[in-house]
Design a protein around this motif. Structure first.
Motif, PDB file in Angstrom:
ATOM      1  N   GLY A  68       0.806  -1.215   0.000  1.00  0.00           N
ATOM      2  CA  GLY A  68       0.000   0.000   0.000  1.00  0.00           C
ATOM      3  C   GLY A  68       0.841   1.267   0.000  1.00  0.00           C
ATOM      4  N   ASP A  69       0.164   2.390  -0.118  1.00  0.00           N
ATOM      5  CA  ASP A  69       0.845   3.680  -0.208  1.00  0.00           C
ATOM      6  C   ASP A  69       1.494   4.077   1.110  1.00  0.00           C
ATOM      7  OD1 ASP A  69      -0.074   3.824  -2.817  1.00  0.00           O
ATOM      8  OD2 ASP A  69      -1.840   5.025  -2.292  1.00  0.00           O
ATOM      9  N   ILE A  70       2.580   4.810   1.003  1.00  0.00           N
ATOM     10  CA  ILE A  70       3.286   5.344   2.164  1.00  0.00           C
ATOM     11  C   ILE A  70       2.607   6.626   2.620  1.00  0.00           C
ATOM     12  CG2 ILE A  70       5.507   6.249   2.956  1.00  0.00           C
ATOM     13  CD1 ILE A  70       6.766   4.465   0.705  1.00  0.00           C
ATOM     14  N   ASP A  71       2.560   6.836   3.921  1.00  0.00           N
ATOM     15  CA  ASP A  71       1.942   8.037   4.481  1.00  0.00           C
ATOM     16  C   ASP A  71       2.607   9.282   3.885  1.00  0.00           C
ATOM     17  OD1 ASP A  71       0.887  10.087   5.993  1.00  0.00           O
ATOM     18  OD2 ASP A  71       1.635   9.330   7.914  1.00  0.00           O
ATOM     19  N   PRO A  72       1.846  10.134   3.177  1.00  0.00           N
ATOM     20  CA  PRO A  72       2.446  11.335   2.572  1.00  0.00           C
ATOM     21  C   PRO A  72       3.086  12.269   3.592  1.00  0.00           C
ATOM     22  CG  PRO A  72       0.309  10.886   1.589  1.00  0.00           C
ATOM     23  CD  PRO A  72       0.426   9.981   2.784  1.00  0.00           C
ATOM     24  N   GLY A  73       2.654  12.173   4.847  1.00  0.00           N
ATOM     25  CA  GLY A  73       3.289  12.978   5.879  1.00  0.00           C
ATOM     26  C   GLY A  73       4.768  12.679   6.014  1.00  0.00           C
ATOM     27  N   ARG A  74       5.172  11.491   5.580  1.00  0.00           N
ATOM     28  CA  ARG A  74       6.588  11.118   5.642  1.00  0.00           C
ATOM     29  C   ARG A  74       7.426  11.966   4.705  1.00  0.00           C
ATOM     30  NH1 ARG A  74       7.946   7.466   9.833  1.00  0.00           N
ATOM     31  NH2 ARG A  74       6.144   6.113  10.170  1.00  0.00           N
ATOM     32  N   TYR A  75       6.813  12.517   3.655  1.00  0.00           N
ATOM     33  CA  TYR A  75       7.559  13.388   2.744  1.00  0.00           C
ATOM     34  C   TYR A  75       6.951  14.787   2.677  1.00  0.00           C
ATOM     35  CZ  TYR A  75       4.195  11.104  -0.484  1.00  0.00           C
ATOM     36  OH  TYR A  75       3.069  10.561  -1.069  1.00  0.00           O
ATOM     37  N   GLY A  76       6.251  15.148   3.750  1.00  0.00           N
ATOM     38  CA  GLY A  76       5.810  16.523   3.926  1.00  0.00           C
ATOM     39  C   GLY A  76       4.674  16.975   3.048  1.00  0.00           C
ATOM     40  N   CYS A  77       3.782  16.043   2.648  1.00  0.00           N
ATOM     41  CA  CYS A  77       2.660  16.397   1.783  1.00  0.00           C
ATOM     42  C   CYS A  77       1.341  15.989   2.419  1.00  0.00           C
ATOM     43  CB  CYS A  77       2.795  15.701   0.427  1.00  0.00           C
ATOM     44  SG  CYS A  77       4.190  16.288  -0.565  1.00  0.00           S
ATOM     45  N   PRO A  78       0.255  16.702   2.123  1.00  0.00           N
ATOM     46  CA  PRO A  78      -1.061  16.257   2.575  1.00  0.00           C
ATOM     47  C   PRO A  78      -1.486  15.021   1.802  1.00  0.00           C
ATOM     48  CG  PRO A  78      -1.262  18.162   1.121  1.00  0.00           C
ATOM     49  CD  PRO A  78       0.195  17.963   1.357  1.00  0.00           C
ATOM     50  N   THR A  79      -2.401  14.272   2.360  1.00  0.00           N
ATOM     51  CA  THR A  79      -2.876  13.048   1.716  1.00  0.00           C
ATOM     52  C   THR A  79      -3.835  13.381   0.594  1.00  0.00           C
ATOM     53  OG1 THR A  79      -2.644  11.817   3.780  1.00  0.00           O
ATOM     54  CG2 THR A  79      -4.055  10.845   2.090  1.00  0.00           C
ATOM     55  N   ALA A  80      -3.530  12.899  -0.608  1.00  0.00           N
ATOM     56  CA  ALA A  80      -4.384  13.135  -1.769  1.00  0.00           C
ATOM     57  C   ALA A  80      -5.563  12.155  -1.759  1.00  0.00           C
ATOM     58  CB  ALA A  80      -3.575  12.963  -3.055  1.00  0.00           C
ATOM     59  N   PRO A  81      -6.643  12.488  -2.471  1.00  0.00           N
ATOM     60  CA  PRO A  81      -7.850  11.648  -2.444  1.00  0.00           C
ATOM     61  C   PRO A  81      -7.621  10.204  -2.868  1.00  0.00           C
ATOM     62  CG  PRO A  81      -8.365  13.790  -3.395  1.00  0.00           C
ATOM     63  CD  PRO A  81      -6.883  13.732  -3.242  1.00  0.00           C
ATOM     64  N   ARG A  82      -6.686   9.932  -3.790  1.00  0.00           N
ATOM     65  CA  ARG A  82      -6.505   8.581  -4.311  1.00  0.00           C
ATOM     66  C   ARG A  82      -5.439   7.779  -3.568  1.00  0.00           C
ATOM     67  NH1 ARG A  82      -8.891   8.180  -9.396  1.00  0.00           N
ATOM     68  NH2 ARG A  82      -8.537   5.938  -9.132  1.00  0.00           N
ATOM     69  N   THR A  83      -4.808   8.379  -2.573  1.00  0.00           N
ATOM     70  CA  THR A  83      -3.840   7.651  -1.756  1.00  0.00           C
ATOM     71  C   THR A  83      -4.579   6.668  -0.857  1.00  0.00           C
ATOM     72  OG1 THR A  83      -2.180   9.387  -1.823  1.00  0.00           O
ATOM     73  CG2 THR A  83      -2.087   7.890   0.055  1.00  0.00           C
ATOM     74  N   ALA A  84      -4.113   5.419  -0.819  1.00  0.00           N
ATOM     75  CA  ALA A  84      -4.864   4.376  -0.107  1.00  0.00           C
ATOM     76  C   ALA A  84      -3.930   3.318   0.461  1.00  0.00           C
ATOM     77  CB  ALA A  84      -5.865   3.711  -1.065  1.00  0.00           C
ATOM     78  N   GLY A  85      -4.459   2.561   1.396  1.00  0.00           N
ATOM     79  CA  GLY A  85      -3.709   1.440   1.963  1.00  0.00           C
ATOM     80  C   GLY A  85      -2.566   1.857   2.863  1.00  0.00           C
ATOM     81  N   VAL A  86      -2.641   3.057   3.419  1.00  0.00           N
ATOM     82  CA  VAL A  86      -1.562   3.547   4.284  1.00  0.00           C
ATOM     83  C   VAL A  86      -1.553   2.758   5.593  1.00  0.00           C
ATOM     84  CG1 VAL A  86      -0.709   5.541   5.574  1.00  0.00           C
ATOM     85  CG2 VAL A  86      -1.623   5.849   3.259  1.00  0.00           C
TER      86      VAL A  86
END
Length: 234
Positions: A68-86
């Motif tokens: 699954g996707d990596i938490d966007p917070g790990r690279y300083g970004c907000p979570t986008a709508p299609r990010t899943a499986g974190v």
């Protein structure tokens, strides 16, 4: 000769098996196990729990698997709508595994999500939904199916040496990709739409990442490289 021991990170997902069981499980597609074992190494599965990195000194190599996707917070970004499986616990466990492997000089192969993690820990970022950028679903064409697309490999790179050719078709299944490259991260292969398909650490010879899924193809080169890169054992 002692067989090299290769650790493989695993998923933490709810799964069903047998006639009655539907429970949280540590799981991994069997193709990873087969691919590591086919090189003559002994695969060891590493669950995403705190403290798993304590096993790294007993390993000879590490595979960071897809998922699954990596938490966007790990690279300083907000979570986008299609990010899943974190799975934050998996992110933490795998970063700890990678850190320990790098500290000990253990070779690392990152696959799909694993390649993305290699970039993130060096300060890189991800594109959270490639169809919005490249205008197609080429990298994940059908749900639950590994389709293929061509990639071009840069000459005179570690990746080219491993694969032995500059053009190949690869099994693919991902909707995210690399955006900004991290410090010391070098892109070494690309899809025809410009998406980065392989990376290396320029300052660490034992680290390679691929965006595709070599365990689902017929080329054992990436796994063979990982085992061959292990120092000679008694």
């Amino acid at each position: 000769m002692t067989r090299p021991v290769v650790g493989v990170s695993v998923y933490n997902e709810r799964a069903r098996w047998g006639e009655a069981w539907d429970l949280p499980a540590a799981l991994l597609p069997w193709a990873y196990v087969e691919s590591v074992a086919a090189t003559g190494a002994a695969p060891v599965l590493l669950p995403p729990v705190q403290g798993t990195a304590a096993a790294v000194p007993r390993l000879d190599a590490l595979v960071l698997a897809g998922g699954g996707d990596i938490d966007p917070g790990r690279y300083g970004c907000p979570t986008a709508p299609r990010t899943a499986g974190v799975r934050p616990e998996r992110d933490t466990a795998e970063i700890d595994l990678l850190t320990a492997a790098l500290d000990l000089g253990i070779p690392v192969l990152g696959i799909c999500r694993g390649m993305q993690l290699l970039n993130i820990v060096r300060g890189g970022t991800l594109a959270q939904h490639l169809p919005d950028i490249v205008g197609s679903s080429r990298h994940r064409q059908r749900t639950g199916v590994f389709d293929s697309h061509p990639v071009t490999v840069a000459p005179h790179t570690r990746t080219a040496e491993i694969l032995g050719r500059a053009e190949l078709d690869v099994p693919t299944y991902h909707h995210q990709g690399l955006a900004e490259l991290g410090t010391g991260v070098v892109a070494t292969a690309w899809a025809h739409d410009g998406v980065v398909e392989a990376i290396e650490y320029e300052d660490v010879p034992g680290v390679v990442g691929v965006q595709w899924h070599p365990e689902m193809g017929e080329d054992p080169g990436m796994f063979a490289w990982l085992t061959d890169h292990v120092p000679s054992l008694p």
